[in-house]
Design a protein around this motif. Structure first.
Motif, PDB file in Angstrom:
ATOM      1  N   ARG A   1      -4.666   7.206 -10.384  1.00 54.71           N
ATOM      2  CA  ARG A   1      -3.692   8.259 -10.095  1.00 54.71           C
ATOM      3  C   ARG A   1      -3.555   9.210 -11.283  1.00 54.71           C
ATOM      4  NH1 ARG A   1       0.194   8.490  -6.381  1.00 54.71           N
ATOM      5  NH2 ARG A   1       0.088   6.277  -5.837  1.00 54.71           N
TER       6      ARG A   1
ATOM      7  N   ILE B   1      -2.858  -3.740  -0.636  1.00 52.60           N
ATOM      8  CA  ILE B   1      -2.244  -4.598   0.379  1.00 52.60           C
ATOM      9  C   ILE B   1      -3.244  -4.985   1.470  1.00 52.60           C
ATOM     10  CG2 ILE B   1      -0.418  -4.732   2.121  1.00 52.60           C
ATOM     11  CD1 ILE B   1       0.646  -4.658  -0.759  1.00 52.60           C
TER      12      ILE B   1
ATOM     13  N   LYS C   1       1.394  -0.624 -13.316  1.00 53.17           N
ATOM     14  CA  LYS C   1       0.498  -0.709 -12.160  1.00 53.17           C
ATOM     15  C   LYS C   1       1.297  -1.256 -10.993  1.00 53.17           C
ATOM     16  CE  LYS C   1      -3.914  -1.973 -14.345  1.00 53.17           C
ATOM     17  NZ  LYS C   1      -4.783  -3.163 -14.590  1.00 53.17           N
ATOM     18  N   ASP C   2       1.202  -0.620  -9.854  1.00 46.70           N
ATOM     19  CA  ASP C   2       1.888  -1.123  -8.672  1.00 46.70           C
ATOM     20  C   ASP C   2       1.238  -0.474  -7.456  1.00 46.70           C
ATOM     21  OD1 ASP C   2       3.561  -2.143  -6.791  1.00 46.70           O
ATOM     22  OD2 ASP C   2       5.348  -1.068  -7.449  1.00 46.70           O
ATOM     23  N   THR C   3       0.560  -1.275  -6.639  1.00 42.83           N
ATOM     24  CA  THR C   3      -0.074  -0.714  -5.453  1.00 42.83           C
ATOM     25  C   THR C   3       0.567  -1.253  -4.177  1.00 42.83           C
ATOM     26  OG1 THR C   3      -1.823  -2.394  -5.596  1.00 42.83           O
ATOM     27  CG2 THR C   3      -2.310  -0.245  -6.546  1.00 42.83           C
ATOM     28  N   THR C   4       1.870  -1.538  -4.252  1.00 43.40           N
ATOM     29  CA  THR C   4       2.562  -1.963  -3.028  1.00 43.40           C
ATOM     30  C   THR C   4       2.993  -0.726  -2.243  1.00 43.40           C
ATOM     31  OG1 THR C   4       4.622  -2.123  -4.283  1.00 43.40           O
ATOM     32  CG2 THR C   4       3.428  -4.151  -3.911  1.00 43.40           C
ATOM     33  N   GLY C   5       2.021  -0.087  -1.647  1.00 45.44           N
ATOM     34  CA  GLY C   5       2.345   1.057  -0.784  1.00 45.44           C
ATOM     35  C   GLY C   5       2.340   2.377  -1.514  1.00 45.44           C
ATOM     36  N   LEU C   6       2.899   3.394  -0.858  1.00 44.88           N
ATOM     37  CA  LEU C   6       2.905   4.748  -1.408  1.00 44.88           C
ATOM     38  C   LEU C   6       3.813   4.803  -2.636  1.00 44.88           C
ATOM     39  CD1 LEU C   6       3.279   6.687   1.980  1.00 44.88           C
ATOM     40  CD2 LEU C   6       1.196   5.803   0.885  1.00 44.88           C
ATOM     41  N   ASP C   7       3.507   5.703  -3.542  1.00 49.27           N
ATOM     42  CA  ASP C   7       4.272   5.837  -4.782  1.00 49.27           C
ATOM     43  C   ASP C   7       5.398   6.854  -4.558  1.00 49.27           C
ATOM     44  OD1 ASP C   7       5.175   5.766  -7.334  1.00 49.27           O
ATOM     45  OD2 ASP C   7       3.378   6.631  -8.238  1.00 49.27           O
ATOM     46  N   LEU C   8       6.529   6.343  -4.064  1.00 48.11           N
ATOM     47  CA  LEU C   8       7.586   7.240  -3.577  1.00 48.11           C
ATOM     48  C   LEU C   8       8.163   8.144  -4.661  1.00 48.11           C
ATOM     49  CD1 LEU C   8       9.448   4.742  -1.255  1.00 48.11           C
ATOM     50  CD2 LEU C   8       7.894   6.571  -0.576  1.00 48.11           C
TER      51      LEU C   8
ATOM     52  N   TRP D   1      -0.973  -1.896   6.693  1.00 49.05           N
ATOM     53  CA  TRP D   1       0.444  -2.157   6.417  1.00 49.05           C
ATOM     54  C   TRP D   1       1.399  -1.027   6.779  1.00 49.05           C
ATOM     55  CZ3 TRP D   1       1.798   1.435   2.797  1.00 49.05           C
ATOM     56  CH2 TRP D   1       0.757   1.934   1.996  1.00 49.05           C
TER      57      TRP D   1
ATOM     58  N   LEU E   1       4.421  -7.812   1.713  1.00 50.80           N
ATOM     59  CA  LEU E   1       5.048  -6.515   1.467  1.00 50.80           C
ATOM     60  C   LEU E   1       6.374  -6.439   2.221  1.00 50.80           C
ATOM     61  CD1 LEU E   1       4.261  -3.771   0.057  1.00 50.80           C
ATOM     62  CD2 LEU E   1       3.582  -2.975   2.313  1.00 50.80           C
TER      63      LEU E   1
ATOM     64  N   ALA F   1      11.534   0.181 -11.215  1.00 47.64           N
ATOM     65  CA  ALA F   1      10.728  -0.842 -11.887  1.00 47.64           C
ATOM     66  C   ALA F   1       9.885  -0.253 -13.011  1.00 47.64           C
ATOM     67  CB  ALA F   1       9.827  -1.534 -10.869  1.00 47.64           C
TER      68      ALA F   1
ATOM     69  N   THR G   1       5.536  -6.876  -9.359  1.00 44.87           N
ATOM     70  CA  THR G   1       4.931  -6.448  -8.102  1.00 44.87           C
ATOM     71  C   THR G   1       3.884  -7.458  -7.652  1.00 44.87           C
ATOM     72  OG1 THR G   1       3.623  -4.733  -6.988  1.00 44.87           O
ATOM     73  CG2 THR G   1       3.202  -5.040  -9.325  1.00 44.87           C
TER      74      THR G   1
ATOM     75  N   LYS H   1       9.248  -6.037  -0.501  1.00 44.72           N
ATOM     76  CA  LYS H   1       9.465  -4.621  -0.810  1.00 44.72           C
ATOM     77  C   LYS H   1      10.791  -4.168  -0.213  1.00 44.72           C
ATOM     78  CE  LYS H   1       7.583  -0.721  -2.487  1.00 44.72           C
ATOM     79  NZ  LYS H   1       6.939  -0.595  -3.808  1.00 44.72           N
TER      80      LYS H   1
ATOM     81  N   MET I   1       8.045   5.311   3.587  1.00 45.57           N
ATOM     82  CA  MET I   1       6.579   5.395   3.733  1.00 45.57           C
ATOM     83  C   MET I   1       6.209   5.627   5.196  1.00 45.57           C
ATOM     84  SD  MET I   1       5.359   2.236   1.295  1.00 45.57           S
ATOM     85  CE  MET I   1       6.228   1.925  -0.243  1.00 45.57           C
TER      86      MET I   1
ATOM     87  N   ARG J   1       5.877  13.954 -15.001  1.00 48.59           N
ATOM     88  CA  ARG J   1       5.369  13.076 -13.925  1.00 48.59           C
ATOM     89  C   ARG J   1       4.622  11.887 -14.513  1.00 48.59           C
ATOM     90  NH1 ARG J   1       4.617  14.077  -8.702  1.00 48.59           N
ATOM     91  NH2 ARG J   1       4.895  16.334  -8.912  1.00 48.59           N
TER      92      ARG J   1
ATOM     93  N   ALA K   1       1.239  -6.614  -5.907  1.00 49.02           N
ATOM     94  CA  ALA K   1      -0.066  -5.954  -5.803  1.00 49.02           C
ATOM     95  C   ALA K   1      -0.157  -4.916  -6.908  1.00 49.02           C
ATOM     96  CB  ALA K   1      -0.247  -5.300  -4.438  1.00 49.02           C
ATOM     97  N   ALA K   2      -0.746  -5.311  -8.024  1.00 50.73           N
ATOM     98  CA  ALA K   2      -0.791  -4.421  -9.184  1.00 50.73           C
ATOM     99  C   ALA K   2      -1.881  -3.377  -9.037  1.00 50.73           C
ATOM    100  CB  ALA K   2      -1.006  -5.233 -10.461  1.00 50.73           C
TER     101      ALA K   2
ATOM    102  N   GLN L   1       6.805   9.887  -6.716  1.00 48.97           N
ATOM    103  CA  GLN L   1       6.052  11.141  -6.801  1.00 48.97           C
ATOM    104  C   GLN L   1       6.627  12.218  -5.883  1.00 48.97           C
ATOM    105  OE1 GLN L   1       3.868  11.324  -9.102  1.00 48.97           O
ATOM    106  NE2 GLN L   1       3.312   9.198  -9.517  1.00 48.97           N
ATOM    107  N   TRP L   2       7.252  11.809  -4.781  1.00 49.63           N
ATOM    108  CA  TRP L   2       7.786  12.792  -3.839  1.00 49.63           C
ATOM    109  C   TRP L   2       8.890  13.628  -4.475  1.00 49.63           C
ATOM    110  CZ3 TRP L   2       8.712   9.912   1.500  1.00 49.63           C
ATOM    111  CH2 TRP L   2       7.533   9.255   1.865  1.00 49.63           C
TER     112      TRP L   2
END
Lengths: 460, 460
Positions: B161, B421, A185-192, B459, B429, A181, B414, B433, B441, A161, B416-417, A194-195
């Motif tokens: 994280r 958002i 670092k990427d905070t554009t929403g949820l970290d998919l 968002w 986004l 990608a 990205t 995105k 999401m 992981r 938003a590093a 990981q699912w």
């Protein structure tokens, strides 16, 4: 079903759809030989686009999919059921290195590449892909992702992981999520991504991943040390971390019963025995000599019962071979009730002491073959004994498991540290895992795969 | 609403429910002063149980919740809307260290503890909690988790994280998910904590977390180096990684326009200027002298334009202060169009070159204040210029953003590093995105919070 199989053959080519029992056999029995499935067929798509169309076909015909990597699961996670109605889908043909970006320390590989292939591709670029486990020659990246694989370098580099930057996944509806990608670092929403990591193929079909690379260490120092008890082992662990920080790459333990098994099958290979052996490895830039000297300096301040520091690459390989062959040796040694447990490292001594006492009381003469990744709090803790009347050892499995897991959970531990749940442990997951956590997992499953076509009959 | 407020006051105590404008003011304006909200009230629950009951009350009365940490968001993620109907919930009273397990290198803290408090608690136990950012004295752990905070040590230790072992979360229905276990490995199902990290409070209310600790480095070597261009900076980054592996803790850059801003506001503090300044830090066990010597050895093989290695802790602090005060200096310097972008580190040179050229062509005289975490591919890239006719700079924000983000996404980056958002970037986004990613999401959001009471209007 004939329509379905014809459509699959037309999609991926008849040569890549296996239906004869002789051809499907390698895909139907799990590595530990506990689960024998009977699949409808085995499909080997040749691209992500083919895999996506295949999933759509399965959905149209309501055929369940069992994703399979290198078929090295120790819990039957990738073995089909016996219904003759599930389609095994393996990524063996999807094994390209799509991109290696050395300056970004990242590699994008397809899911069917073996772990060894990825390690080698990284090495050729002067980089390290650090995931390392006994089955690395045959296990595949898709399987490593689906089980969140661990292994011998987690202490320093983390589990699969933590080594993953991005994923490409065919969703249960056949659409392709491209989240490859190579960003730190990427905070554009949820970290998919990981699912899908650790989901054992129940939420989608992983087709590719972007993974982290690291500088290739130029120096290693490896030692085998004998100590008197697990308390001393944990003291060494923290002492080594304090001194060497995360140059400490591996900290493995091998308990006495496990040493005896090694001695029986590999006579003369163990340089010495002790209640606990520690296999310690440091890695760094620079040269071996300096690192060896630093390790020897530190060891001079300790009082091990016995110890040896590898003086050459050949000696280093020999020490590691002792550790890596344990699973194979155990297989030859007959059945055992296996556990893949972890607790906080601070709780390992209490676990070993209390759980061992409880087992010895319940099963006099029990052999507790304990070894593994003590640096992560993770032990492989395998129980065997000669049962009076020659009854099947596995009859006792529920009672043995209850003793072990009761102790593990009392100490804040887990019943599946790195091997997953698969077909082996769903009932134990139900018993020990927080019902609210299970409910949340099933909420996501219902949302993504309402028809339950992705690896059904496992735990989700 | 009066019934609701009375019930809340009865639950958490009237002193912990703020309704007067003077009392709620500190919670209604965001740090950058771009968003002024008008909340129904501000609630400060005193325990997880109170927080859970509070969420249930909100649900019963259909009152939306805006979770807020230290109110240091740079994108308005924790600011209520202007409706007067949203309840700000802050964890300021929930700030205990519940447990510090040094042998397990883990600390369990409540969400309202400031980052600084957690750093200090770790230090007192001889450990390091490595997350480090300019607002660490006031930002809170719950906010760090909700934004997946980054900062200056991600290169070595990862983002929030990767620093998180477990979470306690009040779900939108008021039930409490206890997933605080301090384990390095756990494959019992999906890793639920990942859902809530980076979710900006839209999926639940984080009340506590178990975080990783590390050995406290005893040595640091810090250098400020001037180089001619960003290509050279990236070459240095990879050279340093190769030589020092992850003893390389920080690799920050400060571009020329940014140096000018520092020089204006902190005259005499910059020892020299250059097209790019690199702020480099190594950390390790052992002593400063040895590490400084190793860094000087390596530097001797390079040809920097200029450079200084800190010879004392005071000098080290001085170098870091230059970097840490940039945001504050920018604030004094008037408005700027801020970007928090990341690309693969290998693509940073192309981004800087091409995007800079495009902006200079579109906006002659533009100042591009670029600085930040080049080691992670992450730049803070802030645009300002004097607009003819004294028109509001932010009128140009959409056009400027489009130029910047088009370049970023062309390079696999990205928008938003590490800042998230919030209210600032939802439209961007939507534009950049993958729609499938956004759909997934929102699928989880609909499953967990069907009534949309957790931080609505952001968002998700």
């Amino acid at each position: 079903m004939r329509d379905f199989l014809q459509a699959v053959a037309a999609l991926i080519g008849p040569a890549h759809l296996l239906t004869d029992a002789a051809d499907t056999a390698p895909y139907t029995l799990d590595w530990r030989r506990r689960y024998q499935g009977l699949p409808l067929a085995v499909a080997l798509p040749g691209s992500t686009a083919e895999a996506a169309e295949l999933v759509k076909l399965c959905r149209r015909h309501q055929v369940a999919i069992v994703p399979q990597g290198g078929n090295t699961s120790t819990c039957g996670a990738a073995t089909p059921d016996a219904s003759g109605r599930q389609l095994v889908v393996t990524m063996r043909r999807l094994r390209a290195v799509r991109r290696l970006d050395a300056d970004n320390n990242a590699i994008t590989v397809e899911a069917g590449a073996t772990l060894r292939e990825v390690q080698l591709a990284a090495e050729q670029a002067g980089r390290l892909f650090p995931l390392s486990l006994a089955s690395e020659g045959s296990c595949q990246i898709g399987g490593n992702l689906s089980t969140n694989a661990g292994g011998v370098a987690v202490l320093r580099y983390g589990t699969m992981r933590e080594l993953t930057l991005g994923l490409e996944v065919v969703l249960p509806d056949g659409r392709v999520l491209d989240a490859l990608a190579g960003l730190r670092k990427d905070t554009t929403g949820l970290d998919l991504k990981q699912w899908f990591i650790g989901a054992e193929g129940q939420l989608g079909l992983i087709t590719a991943a972007t993974l982290k690379l690291f500088p290739l260490p130029s120096a290693r120092a490896t030692a085998l040390i004998g100590v008197d008890d697990i308390e001393t082992a944990i003291r060494w662990l923290n002492g080594l971390r304090q001194r060497f920080d995360n140059r400490l790459t591996a900290f493995e333990v091998i308990e006495a019963d496990c040493q005896q098994a090694i001695a029986r099958h590999r006579p003369g290979q163990l340089p010495f025995t002790a209640p606990w052996l520690l296999l310690i490895e440091l890695s760094d830039g620079g040269d071996d000599a300096a690192l060896n000297e630093a390790l020897l300096d530190w060891l001079a301040g300790q009082t091990p019962r016995d110890g040896v520091v590898a003086q050459s690459e050949a000696e280093r390989r020999k020490l590691w071979l002792l550790r890596e062959e344990i699973s194979e040796i155990q297989k030859q040694d007959g059945p055992s009730i296996k556990h893949d447990i972890a607790v906080p490292t601070s709780a390992l001594p209490q676990l070993v002491r209390d759980c061992g006492a409880a087992l010895r009381q319940a099963y006099p003469g029990v052999r507790i073959v304990a070894f593994g990744h003590a640096g992560d709090g993770n032990l492989h803790y395998n129980i065997s004994y000669t049962r009076p009347g020659n009854v099947d050892l596995f009859d006792d499995e529920p009672a043995v498991n209850a003793i072990v897991y009761d102790h593990v959970y009392r100490l804040g531990g887990t019943l599946a540290a790195e091997h997953g749940i698969g077909q082996l442990k769903p009932q134990w997951l139900e018993r020990y895992k927080d019902p609210l956590a299970l409910e949340l997992m099933r909420t996501l499953k219902a949302a993504l795969d309402p028809e339950r076509l992705m690896n059904p009959g496992k735990w989700l």
